[in-house]
Design an enzyme around this catalytic site. Structure first.
Site, PDB file in Angstrom:
ATOM      1  CG  ASN A   1      39.967 -19.129  -4.542  1.00  0.00           C
ATOM      2  OD1 ASN A   1      39.514 -18.085  -4.065  1.00  0.00           O
ATOM      3  ND2 ASN A   1      39.653 -20.301  -4.028  1.00  0.00           N
TER       4      ASN A   1
ATOM      5  CE  LYS B   1      50.118 -15.351   1.645  1.00  0.00           C
ATOM      6  NZ  LYS B   1      48.734 -14.836   1.641  1.00  0.00           N
TER       7      LYS B   1
ATOM      8  CB  THR C   1      39.079 -14.534  -1.061  1.00  0.00           C
ATOM      9  OG1 THR C   1      39.715 -15.462  -0.170  1.00  0.00           O
ATOM     10  CG2 THR C   1      39.863 -13.244  -1.088  1.00  0.00           C
TER      11      THR C   1
ATOM     12  CE  LYS D   1      43.891 -19.724   8.958  1.00  0.00           C
ATOM     13  NZ  LYS D   1      44.695 -20.378   7.907  1.00  0.00           N
TER      14      LYS D   1
ATOM     15  CB  SER E   1      41.112 -19.784   6.745  1.00  0.00           C
ATOM     16  OG  SER E   1      41.491 -20.327   5.507  1.00  0.00           O
TER      17      SER E   1
ATOM     18  CE  LYS F   1      44.843  -9.945   3.979  1.00  0.00           C
ATOM     19  NZ  LYS F   1      45.170 -10.816   2.848  1.00  0.00           N
TER      20      LYS F   1
END
Ligand code: NAD
Length: 409
Positions: free
Chosen positions: A217, A103, A187, A67, A345, A91
């Site tokens: 964002n 990523k 976030t 993820k 997410s 994370k």
């Protein structure tokens, strides 16, 4: 070339010194499980074809499907994407969600592309990589310069190529295309939840002053949330520089001004400030929310904040960590502080696969409960291990990764 991966491995070595794990896990965490580099040919508006380099790094699937976001940036390279995928592994483990770490990226300045070129590039990334993606395999999301609209193009391309209509391969999609309520601001909102959970422990006043680098964002939403909940936002910035007012800024007004004028310069009753100087302003909470490697041994001694809340990934070097620790400045590490995005997410992925739609209230409440619990968990570990919050967060992640490795055998 970015040295972010060396930094990330250095963080791991420092955590292993206070929280040793099996040789098996140690060896696995030194390398990504898979890296893919692809060439993406894009038909440009003038009829020519330009080839862009794209990446997906699948670092660890010990705790679930890979993820992590996709970054569009001229400086994005495989080394940077590898570091970001490594941090995602930690994370998702700190957050305790059933995901691994990955990523992606493309070396590109999206500001130089037309909307059509950007769409063709985004669809091209999926065409080149779809065999290694999927709801049970690898679930990408937005990162720097990637938006809900880009996620829509990617999700659509994936569905076309595979026939999979569950819509659970990309997250951060628009609300009318299977996105989750609360994902846009997640976030920033999660960063605020982490701050709230640790505010008393870190001896911060009830109402804090905040300095924020980056207003995309993450930084933009964080600014709005801190401001709305009674805190004073002293400074904000974009890639060209920042503005500062000791009386505080209204982040909505700043954002509107930037939309209308294309820059921050000239915003009424503020002083201009460079991104470097902004980091050194006296404040209660400094929030780096742009890119890596902003606080280093060069400027760590000049930092005057009481606490650093890392909403960007990798903004502080390990050398700076040591300087800040000695100065008594607590650093709330990225793997905890900015995990709100990947948590929501994951809620989006769960809703897509179950065919559900959760309310914003429900999403944000679940997020707050999770982050409050894990923030306190990290804090108590830092006391138990007599170490900083970064090593403590890594220790929590290592414990969970070791647990997953044992279960798998
Ligand atoms: P974004 O593209 O929406 O915004 C990036 C912001 O940083 C913009 O305001 C840009 O002007 C500014 N910026 C770029 N270069 C800069 C520089 N050299 N100095 C100062 N400002 C600069 O990206 P975002 O999604 O807000 O991501 C910001 C950071 O947060 C990144 O480190 C990203 O990896 C991290 N992050 C993002 C998410 C997410 O959900 N989007 C989740 C976790 C972590």
């Amino acid at each position: 070339m970015s040295n972010a991966f060396d930094e990330a491995q250095q963080q791991l070595r420092r955590a292993l010194a206070v929280y040793p794990v099996s040789d098996d896990l140690r060896a696995r965490l030194a390398h990504p499980e898979r890296e893919v580099t692809v060439s993406i040919p894009v038909k440009m508006d003038d009829g020519s074809v330009k080839v862009f380099e794209g990446y997906r790094v699948q670092y660890s699937s010990l705790r679930g499907p890979y993820k992590g976001g996709i970054r569009y940036h001229p400086d994005a390279d495989i080394n940077e994407v590898r570091a970001l995928a490594f941090w995602m592994t930690f994370k998702t483990a700190v957050a305790g969600i059933p995901m691994g770490g990955g990523k992606g990226g493309i070396t590109v300045d999206p500001k130089e592309l037309s909307r059509g070129e950007l769409e063709r590039l985004s669809r091209g990334w999926v065409e080149a990589l779809y065999p290694v993606l999927g709801p049970e395999r690898d679930v990408p999301a937005p990162d720097v310069n990637t938006t809900p609209e880009i996620m829509r193009w990617m999700a659509d391309e994936y569905a076309k190529l595979t026939g999979d209509s569950r819509n659970g391969t990309f997250t951060g999609k628009p609300l009318d295309y299977g996105g989750s309520e609360g994902r846009g601001a997640a976030t920033g909102a999660g960063g605020f939840d982490v701050f709230k959970a640790l505010q008393a422990e870190l001896k911060l006043p009830k109402s804090v002053s905040v300095v924020i680098q980056g207003m995309g964002n993450v930084g933009g939403n964080a600014a709005k949330i801190f401001h709305a909940l009674g805190h004073k936002v002293l400074a904000m910035s974009d890639s060209k520089g920042g503005i500062y007012s000791p009386d505080g800024l209204d982040p909505d007004a700043v954002e509107n001004y930037k939309k209308e004028n294309g820059r921050l310069k000239g915003f009424p009753r503020t002083k201009q400030i460079s991104n470097e100087k902004l980091l050194e302003l006296p404040c209660d909470v400094l929030i780096p929310a742009a890119l890596e490697n902003q606080i280093t041994k060069k400027n760590a001694n000049n930092i005057q904040a009481k606490v650093i809340l890392e909403l960007a990934n990798g903004p502080t070097s390990t050398e700076a960590d040591d300087v800040l620790f000695k100065k008594g400045i607590a650093v709330i590490p990225d793997v905890l502080a900015n995990s709100g995005g990947v948590v929501v997410s994951t809620y989006e992925w769960e809703q897509n696969l179950k065919g559900e739609h959760w309310s914003e209230k429900e999403v944000l409440k679940k997020l707050r409960m999770l982050l409050t619990r894990e923030s306190k968990n990290v804090y108590s570990r830092s006391k138990k291990l007599k170490t900083d919050l970064r090593r403590a967060a890594f220790a929590l992640a290592l414990e969970r990764l070791e647990g997953a490795l044992k279960t798998r055998g």
